[in-house]
Design an enzyme around this catalytic site. Structure first.
Site: not given
Ligand SMILES: *Cc1c(COP(=O)(O)O)cnc(C)c1O
Length: 397
Positions: A60, A113, A185, A210
């Site tokens: 982690r 977004y 972003d 993407k």
């Protein structure tokens, strides 16, 4: 136009010449935890004198495959550091959580977004962080700033109208205000077309799902910036546990090698598609920053070296007109998302905003019922244009 990264950078930047086992690609390391030779080695690790990367004691906190991809993305974005997450939203939300606390204020743009806005307004709102939504204009930021503003969040370009924010102005409005950071972003731009950090933006985030990964087969996200800011996000990732799986990181790392090849082709194809659509009688309006008719064309030319692989357009005939085109094209698959090797097409009014009334869609989010979002893949532009031509021809009958 500024040149950003080349294919040489995409293949080599941030990647050491020698890898473990003398492998050509960075080998993938699948482990949830790491062993220590003896107690003395644990002490050395804790004191930071052990040669292994300081976080790699448990999965982690770090993984060498993820770390290698982080270093490559940081090199491509031109930032000191980067940290990978399990998805773009994990990256966005962890970065925002890391930089805000109760009583703070966040500014974001009206074209944003959808889930980022949802997170800021509803989730952050529950924790006592307030927010303001400003119109798509960097000049509007200054008027929205308060003494409590800690973060201004922009996107470059936006979804689905591909609006661009003036990064120089955005950075200038944040300058000189203690503790105020800017975050962009840049999922739609990629470091091939625009590198916000080169304008002084503090944090750059991506949905790696993407273009960065580029093959529609993996989810991921990344936060890039100075070592100090990125480590805040990395520490919180260790608490929240929204880590990138090493297998996902391997796929993102593989996709990155062809990033510039893919995006340069997608830039050229999307421009050709946009020019074709703009002349077509069945089309009411085209949104593509590479067209002089786009409201941010001049800005895009000044701050980007390519305009991306997504073209949005309004088909005459509203909901039904758009639906006919989406249903009649043969090559693009009908799906949300963009940025991969396959062309994808969707009608935002149906895909993402169906629960709103047509009036709400138009007035609140600016989505016309006839809007289609077309994301080109790496197919030949002539094939995609011929396909659109046949689909639009049909739609007029
Ligand atoms: C897709 C997307 C996200 C969210 O990324 P996921 O990987 O789907 O979580 C965030 N911002 C933008 C601009 C996106 O296109």
């Amino acid at each position: 136009m500024k040149r950003n990264i080349t294919s040489t950078d995409a293949v080599h930047a941030g990647d050491p010449k020698k890898h473990a086992f003398d492998a050509v690609p960075q080998p993938a390391v699948f482990t949830s935890t790491y062993t220590f030779e003896d107690s003395a080695e644990i002490v050395a690790h804790t004191e930071g004198t052990h040669p292994r990367a300081d976080r790699e004691e448990y999965g982690r906190y770090g993984n060498p495959t993820c770390r290698a991809v982080e270093e490559r993305i940081a090199a491509l974005e031109g930032t000191e550091d980067a940290v990978l997450f399990s998805s773009g939203m994990a990256a966005v939300t962890t970065a925002i959580f890391a930089l805000t606390k109760r009583g703070d204020h966040v500014v974001l743009f009206s074209e944003c977004y959808r889930m980022t806005r949802e997170f800021v307004e509803h989730t952050l709102g529950k924790f006592g962080v307030t927010s303001s939504l400003v119109p798509m204009d960097a000049n509007a930021v200054t008027g929205a700033l308060t003494n409590e503003t800690k973060l201004v969040i922009g996107e470059m370009p936006t979804n689905p109208h591909l609006r661009c924010v003036d990064l120089e102005r955005l950075v200038a409005s944040c300058k000189g205000r203690r503790g105020l950071k800017s975050m962009v972003d840049a999922t739609f731009a990629t470091p091939v077309n625009c590198r916000p950090a080169s304008f002084g933006v503090d944090l750059v985030v991506h949905s790696a799902t993407k273009y960065l990964a580029g093959h529609h087969d993996v989810l991921g996200g990344v936060v890039c910036g100075t070592r100090a800011l990125v480590s805040l996000a990395r520490d919180l990732r260790g608490v929240l546990g929204n880590v990138c799986d090493p297998h996902a990181a391997f796929l993102i790392g593989r996709g990155l090698k062809t990033l510039a090849l893919r995006v340069e082709k997608q830039n050229a194809t999307a421009l050709a598609v946009a020019q074709f659509l703009e002349k077509h009688a069945a089309i009411e309006r085209v949104f593509y920053p590479g067209l002089p008719s786009h409201p941010d064309h001049a800005l895009a030319r000044a701050q980007m070296s390519g305009f991306g692989g997504v073209v949005s357009f309004v088909v005459r005939g509203g909901m039904d007109g758009a639906r006919r085109v989406v249903d009649r094209v043969a090559i693009p698959r009908i799906a949300p998302s963009f940025g991969g090797v396959d062309a994808l097409i969707e009608q935002p009014a149906v895909m993402s905003f169906y629960e709103m009334t047509p009036e709400e869609r138009r007035d609140k989010v600016g989505i016309d019922d006839g809007l289609v979002r077309f994301a080109v893949g790496i197919e030949e532009p002539d094939d995609l244009i011929a396909d659109l031509a046949q689909a639009l021809g049909e739609s007029q009958r």
